[in-house]
Motif scaffolding. Structure first.
Motif, PDB file in Angstrom:
ATOM      1  N   ASP A   7       9.307   5.265  -5.461  1.00 42.90           N
ATOM      2  CA  ASP A   7      10.022   5.590  -6.722  1.00 42.90           C
ATOM      3  C   ASP A   7       9.538   5.104  -7.614  1.00 42.90           C
ATOM      4  OD1 ASP A   7      13.099   5.417  -6.676  1.00 42.90           O
ATOM      5  OD2 ASP A   7      13.296   3.540  -7.659  1.00 42.90           O
TER       6      ASP A   7
ATOM      7  N   ARG B 279      19.488  -6.919  -9.091  1.00 47.82           N
ATOM      8  CA  ARG B 279      19.519  -8.629  -8.869  1.00 47.82           C
ATOM      9  C   ARG B 279      19.548  -9.636  -9.883  1.00 47.82           C
ATOM     10  NH1 ARG B 279      15.060  -9.392  -5.369  1.00 47.82           N
ATOM     11  NH2 ARG B 279      14.183  -7.860  -5.380  1.00 47.82           N
TER      12      ARG B 279
ATOM     13  N   THR C 178      10.587   9.834  -5.891  1.00 44.40           N
ATOM     14  CA  THR C 178      11.557   9.796  -4.867  1.00 44.40           C
ATOM     15  C   THR C 178      12.565  11.130  -4.899  1.00 44.40           C
ATOM     16  OG1 THR C 178      12.014   8.186  -7.450  1.00 44.40           O
ATOM     17  CG2 THR C 178      13.645   8.559  -5.277  1.00 44.40           C
TER      18      THR C 178
ATOM     19  N   ALA D  37      14.439  -0.510   5.130  1.00 45.98           N
ATOM     20  CA  ALA D  37      15.372  -1.438   5.310  1.00 45.98           C
ATOM     21  C   ALA D  37      16.652  -1.478   6.307  1.00 45.98           C
ATOM     22  CB  ALA D  37      15.955  -1.371   3.555  1.00 45.98           C
TER      23      ALA D  37
ATOM     24  N   SER E 204      10.994   2.032  -0.114  1.00 44.07           N
ATOM     25  CA  SER E 204      11.648   2.999  -1.203  1.00 44.07           C
ATOM     26  C   SER E 204      11.087   2.748  -2.740  1.00 44.07           C
ATOM     27  CB  SER E 204      13.198   2.301  -1.927  1.00 44.07           C
ATOM     28  OG  SER E 204      13.642   3.268  -0.021  1.00 44.07           O
TER      29      SER E 204
ATOM     30  N   GLU F 234      17.570  -8.288  -1.633  1.00 41.05           N
ATOM     31  CA  GLU F 234      15.932  -8.052  -1.933  1.00 41.05           C
ATOM     32  C   GLU F 234      15.602  -6.881  -1.917  1.00 41.05           C
ATOM     33  OE1 GLU F 234      13.594 -11.054   0.530  1.00 41.05           O
ATOM     34  OE2 GLU F 234      14.165 -12.448  -0.510  1.00 41.05           O
ATOM     35  N   VAL F 235      16.823  -5.932  -1.118  1.00 38.67           N
ATOM     36  CA  VAL F 235      16.959  -4.714  -0.870  1.00 38.67           C
ATOM     37  C   VAL F 235      16.951  -3.506  -2.214  1.00 38.67           C
ATOM     38  CG1 VAL F 235      17.034  -4.449   1.382  1.00 38.67           C
ATOM     39  CG2 VAL F 235      18.876  -3.905  -0.445  1.00 38.67           C
TER      40      VAL F 235
ATOM     41  N   PRO G 144      16.811   6.577  -5.905  1.00 42.00           N
ATOM     42  CA  PRO G 144      16.423   5.753  -6.746  1.00 42.00           C
ATOM     43  C   PRO G 144      17.029   4.733  -5.910  1.00 42.00           C
ATOM     44  CG  PRO G 144      17.820   7.801  -7.415  1.00 42.00           C
ATOM     45  CD  PRO G 144      17.174   8.393  -6.466  1.00 42.00           C
ATOM     46  N   LEU G 145      15.971   3.957  -5.849  1.00 42.96           N
ATOM     47  CA  LEU G 145      16.009   2.413  -5.859  1.00 42.96           C
ATOM     48  C   LEU G 145      17.371   1.482  -6.782  1.00 42.96           C
ATOM     49  CD1 LEU G 145      14.256   0.434  -3.794  1.00 42.96           C
ATOM     50  CD2 LEU G 145      13.741  -0.726  -6.248  1.00 42.96           C
ATOM     51  N   SER G 146      17.589   2.325  -8.220  1.00 43.21           N
ATOM     52  CA  SER G 146      18.188   1.253  -8.992  1.00 43.21           C
ATOM     53  C   SER G 146      19.466   2.414  -8.917  1.00 43.21           C
ATOM     54  CB  SER G 146      17.360   1.000  -9.962  1.00 43.21           C
ATOM     55  OG  SER G 146      17.064   2.467 -11.120  1.00 43.21           O
TER      56      SER G 146
ATOM     57  N   ILE H 125      19.073 -12.671   0.948  1.00 46.37           N
ATOM     58  CA  ILE H 125      17.377 -11.514   1.895  1.00 46.37           C
ATOM     59  C   ILE H 125      17.946 -10.193   1.944  1.00 46.37           C
ATOM     60  CG2 ILE H 125      16.710 -11.283   3.755  1.00 46.37           C
ATOM     61  CD1 ILE H 125      17.013 -14.399   4.458  1.00 46.37           C
TER      62      ILE H 125
ATOM     63  N   GLY I 244      18.882   0.808   2.416  1.00 47.72           N
ATOM     64  CA  GLY I 244      19.267  -0.208   1.265  1.00 47.72           C
ATOM     65  C   GLY I 244      20.462   0.453   0.512  1.00 47.72           C
TER      66      GLY I 244
ATOM     67  N   LYS J  33      15.107  -5.156  -8.631  1.00 45.52           N
ATOM     68  CA  LYS J  33      14.603  -6.653  -9.575  1.00 45.52           C
ATOM     69  C   LYS J  33      15.877  -6.748 -10.268  1.00 45.52           C
ATOM     70  CE  LYS J  33      11.275  -9.024  -7.954  1.00 45.52           C
ATOM     71  NZ  LYS J  33       9.795  -8.944  -7.571  1.00 45.52           N
TER      72      LYS J  33
ATOM     73  N   THR K 224      18.774   4.779  -0.116  1.00 45.84           N
ATOM     74  CA  THR K 224      17.036   4.740  -0.578  1.00 45.84           C
ATOM     75  C   THR K 224      16.702   5.132   0.247  1.00 45.84           C
ATOM     76  OG1 THR K 224      16.053   2.518  -0.394  1.00 45.84           O
ATOM     77  CG2 THR K 224      17.667   2.588  -2.811  1.00 45.84           C
TER      78      THR K 224
ATOM     79  N   GLY L 232       8.455 -11.416  -2.629  1.00 45.71           N
ATOM     80  CA  GLY L 232      10.149 -11.556  -2.874  1.00 45.71           C
ATOM     81  C   GLY L 232      11.099 -10.473  -2.830  1.00 45.71           C
ATOM     82  N   ASP L 233      10.423  -9.409  -2.882  1.00 51.26           N
ATOM     83  CA  ASP L 233      10.992  -7.451  -2.393  1.00 51.26           C
ATOM     84  C   ASP L 233      11.325  -7.436  -1.052  1.00 51.26           C
ATOM     85  OD1 ASP L 233      11.451  -7.601  -5.306  1.00 51.26           O
ATOM     86  OD2 ASP L 233       9.730  -7.054  -6.190  1.00 51.26           O
ATOM     87  N   SER L 234      12.310  -6.751  -0.741  1.00 48.12           N
ATOM     88  CA  SER L 234      11.661  -6.230   0.945  1.00 48.12           C
ATOM     89  C   SER L 234      12.299  -4.699  -0.087  1.00 48.12           C
ATOM     90  CB  SER L 234      12.946  -6.499   1.540  1.00 48.12           C
ATOM     91  OG  SER L 234      14.297  -6.262   1.611  1.00 48.12           O
ATOM     92  N   ASN L 235      12.591  -3.656   1.462  1.00 49.86           N
ATOM     93  CA  ASN L 235      12.521  -2.556   0.613  1.00 49.86           C
ATOM     94  C   ASN L 235      11.265  -1.556  -0.104  1.00 49.86           C
ATOM     95  OD1 ASN L 235      13.903   0.583   1.219  1.00 49.86           O
ATOM     96  ND2 ASN L 235      15.390  -0.159  -0.496  1.00 49.86           N
TER      97      ASN L 235
END
Lengths: 502, 502
Positions: A66, B133, A71, B81, A62, B126-127, B238-240, B123, B364, B130, B367, A56-59
């Motif tokens: 991380d 999101r 990073t 992504a 990255s 999803e990048v 960083p992703l987040s 969709i 993303g 989590k 990212t 359920g995750d893309s990317n």
């Protein structure tokens, strides 16, 4: 081209792993980085088949960079279905060979066991041509059809084939029992093999690699170490079975092998051991033939003779292979290279010293394959040439035709599927049928008895799916159809599509 | 490193395309191959972000090589992504630079318009990390929070920022109106911009790139042509959002630019035009700052002054950018390189002759970014050095902490989301909150009024999601909570988590 060396390897224990995909990848990466000196890398190449749907995750690139605490460093995900791990090695190889980077981390993983078998089967089946999927075809179904064709082409009795497949399963489980990272660490007996249920005839449960979580990692370096990658090659093959001219050999492997052998300037006789893609036991046999170790149709006998056993002339899958080590799809191609490196370093299960190993990874139903040749840097140089066997046909591409199919045909190959995807009830008879115009098509059978290669069948099309009926039973089924659609029986002359010709 | 030249380019018209992804890719590839002499290629590199979920097919590399009628040729899909198209250029560049191949086809595409906006939004989201999101954060929401932070950091009034974003949108639509492959071929007025609804404050519909189908293609060659790729660079971030130290600049771009400028041995003053990733209009401004064209906080003024207009000092997105050309996510990074090549060949919209162009692609929420530098082979050589601005902070990685958060914090940045993902009702207030321990976290607001950066809030956690309440309204909300859970109000001392400290 700059030479490419392996400076570190790592792997998780394959099997059910409660952690997330990123965490599993980190486990493998940390082992590989600790094995490498220096530990710093310039970039990361990540192989994963379908984390989008599995997790359920893309990317994912990255996410992993991380999770690794790296990073900032470039990270690219590469994907070629179930050979994604080998594709990541290939991309990492090019990155070092180009001089872009001095040291890269190649990482591959997949997380699968948290889903139901039917969900996993559906996701795995998305690698198959859409039309063939519509009939209910799965990866095991297509592999079984290839196996049935192999049996017929090389005139093997059912029991002879069974002995060969059983020998592959027993050998790989025996090897896996000695591999601490393998999913299955138990040898199996012939009785256990024979007692396992059919997934898709003639393939049993023990002919199929399991659903697995796991990751593998490799540090590639421009600085000399004890093992180098001397050859890499990739080839593709038709997505659908019905576009193929040959079923018992994979042109994608032949092409990949031709390129890898040419780059490494070696031939099959120079190879000491192999890790090949045995997602299905017959594929190990076909791979050893495609790699030039045995003539076409002779790979099975070699297994029975013990040639490919761990103490044989050419050990094949000394790690246990996908069959026993487990098959986290995106990771397997890289896990093979990791295992081969361990073997070349003398830390593997082989008793004798080896200088050169080969790995072969299969994407989809042999649609995107890789061959990688590794050698010890102290291996004496050889210069041999290898060309694929002359029997290897050219790959003729034919556009998908929408022409009306003939109402009659002949079974080219078939299987009875006992583990079906959602929406299909077992047992499901599936056949590749060649119609009177010479076109191949995938069709669902009305009855799973009386199937054999060369059997004459009638063909019908309903809702985009083809159905076949073995000729002798036509009247019975015709009536069933009429009843199904609550119509009066039409005269054959009026029913232009699907009815038997007179 | 072998030099890498561009021998052919191709693109479909972006927008709604009724064909399948493989067919769209074939359209672009056929144009690029026809533009190249010779046409034969050794391998294919394919960029696509998420065909698995957008189209239901995996194994896309094999599918496309089959559809092209090139079965047999190696084909690898690469993915980072929304910068997947640029990643494919990067991988193709390394393949030629390494000497592995003489000529490769780089292809990138995405098929999106056949899905509902909510499915596409899901969709695309999803990048994102989590946890962020789970709060309801989408790509526009995070981009809006970055924008609000930019406004505050550089002390721009709301109307000043609005003018800047509007200027980017108007410029890119004006440019797109001259580009026959652009999705939107109409200039827009300030009134139209201002009349468009907010997606996530302060971003309006016209600040966001549209959902698009399309593909782009490029033939890279080791043989000299009129345009070459002189620099490539990649960086990750960083992703987040909550792991970031800086919001108004993207370290992933800075790192990619540093590498690309160093490889090409040029500096920002040597660049004649740029194609940057304007998935959101503020990102164009930030990108031109990160690429070194304008000091931090000054990119918006440059747009207002007309510096980045098609006849300005440094045309930015002369093709219309993602905003007007359209944004089939996986294709955009490659489409930029195709557009830049057309411009360098003198076949683009620029009136004057140009020698060097740059493209910047964002994966993303910044990212996984790429920078590519292209130049005419007759460009006079220069040797300039560029280093990222000293204000660029080091990327400090911090492991995600599960420590209990403080019950109070301060809004770091925020947005009000009007187009929400499934399961969330608009308007949805979202804020990045810095708690009393200095930890950042994403939280949902109980009320969308009274939000501003620096506002004191209370924090609560329910079911894994954080909620914030603007301080003055605490009693009201406390009662609502109590009612929701049908409990008697607990004494603060007993309610250790979530209640305000006394």
């Amino acid at each position: 081209m700059n030479p490419v060396y392996i400076s570190g390897v790592g792997m998780t224990k394959f099997g059910k792993n409660p952690r997330s995909l990123a965490e599993i990848c980190c486990q493998a990466a940390e082992i590989a980085l600790a094995d490498s000196d220096p530990q710093a890398v310039d970039a990361i190449y990540i192989g994963a088949m379908n984390p989008e749907e599995f997790t359920g995750d893309s990317n994912i690139a990255s996410q992993i960079v991380d999770a690794l605490g790296l990073t900032g460093i470039p990270a690219i995900r590469v994907e070629t279905a179930s050979s994604a791990g080998a594709a990541a090695v290939f991309a990492g190889f090019q990155a070092i060979a180009s001089g872009c980077y001095r040291r890269v981390l190649v990482l591959a993983g997949e997380k699968m066991t948290h889903l139901s078998t039917s969900a996993t089967t559906r996701i795995l089946a998305e690698v198959i041509d859409k039309r063939e999927r519509q009939c209910g075809a799965t990866m095991p179904a297509l592999a079984a059809m290839v196996t049935e064709k192999y049996r017929q082409k090389f005139r093997l009795s059912e029991s002879r084939l069974e002995n060969m497949l059983c020998a592959v399963a027993l050998k790989n489980h025996l090897n896996g029992a000695k591999n601490p990272t393998a999913q299955f660490q138990n040898a199996i007996s012939r009785d256990i093999y024979l007692a396992s249920k059919h997934i898709a005839t003639p393939l049993r449960l023990y002919d199929c690699a399991p659903i697995t979580d796991g990751a593998a990692a490799l540090v590639l370096s421009a600085d000399k170490t004890d093992v180098r990658i001397s050859g890499v090659g990739q080839g593709t093959g038709p997505l659908s079975l019905r576009e193929r001219d040959v079923f018992t050999s994979f042109p994608a492997t032949l092409r990949a092998a031709e390129r890898a052998y040419a780059m490494a300037q070696v031939a099959p006789q120079d190879i000491d051991f192999a890790e090949v893609h045995d997602a299905f036991t017959p594929f190990e046999i076909i791979s050893t033939e495609d790699l030039g170790f045995f003539p076409p149709g002779k790979g099975g006998e070699a297994v029975l003779r013990g040639d490919t056993a761990i103490d044989g002339r050419l050990p094949v899958n000394p790690s246990g292979g996908l069959k026993a080590r487990g098959h986290p799809v995106g990771a397997s191609g890289l896990a093979q290279v990791v295992e081969a490196t361990i073997t070349l370093r003398g830390q593997g299960p082989l008793k004798r010293e080896v200088k050169r190993g080969i790995t072969q990874s299969t994407g989809g139903l042999a649609t995107n394959n890789f061959v990688t040749i590794l050698e010890r840097t102290d291996a004496p140089p050889v210069t041999h040439l290898w060309t694929p066997p002359p029997t290897a046909p050219p790959i003729a591409h034919r556009k998908q035709r929408n022409a009306r199919i003939a109402a009659e045909g002949v079974i080219e190959t078939f299987t009875i599927l006992y583990v079906t995807p959602d929406g299909f009830l077992p047992p499901l008879a599936l056949a590749l049928v060649r119609d009177r115009h010479g076109e191949l098509l995938m069709a669902q059978g009305e009855d799973e008895t009386q199937l054999k290669i060369g059997q004459d069948v009638y063909l019908r099309r309903l809702g985009g799916v083809y159905y076949f009926t073995v000729k002798s039973q036509i009247e019975v089924v015709q009536q069933a159809f009429m009843k199904l659609f609550r119509r009066k029986p039409a005269k054959p002359a009026q029913n232009s599509q699907g009815s038997p010709r007179k």
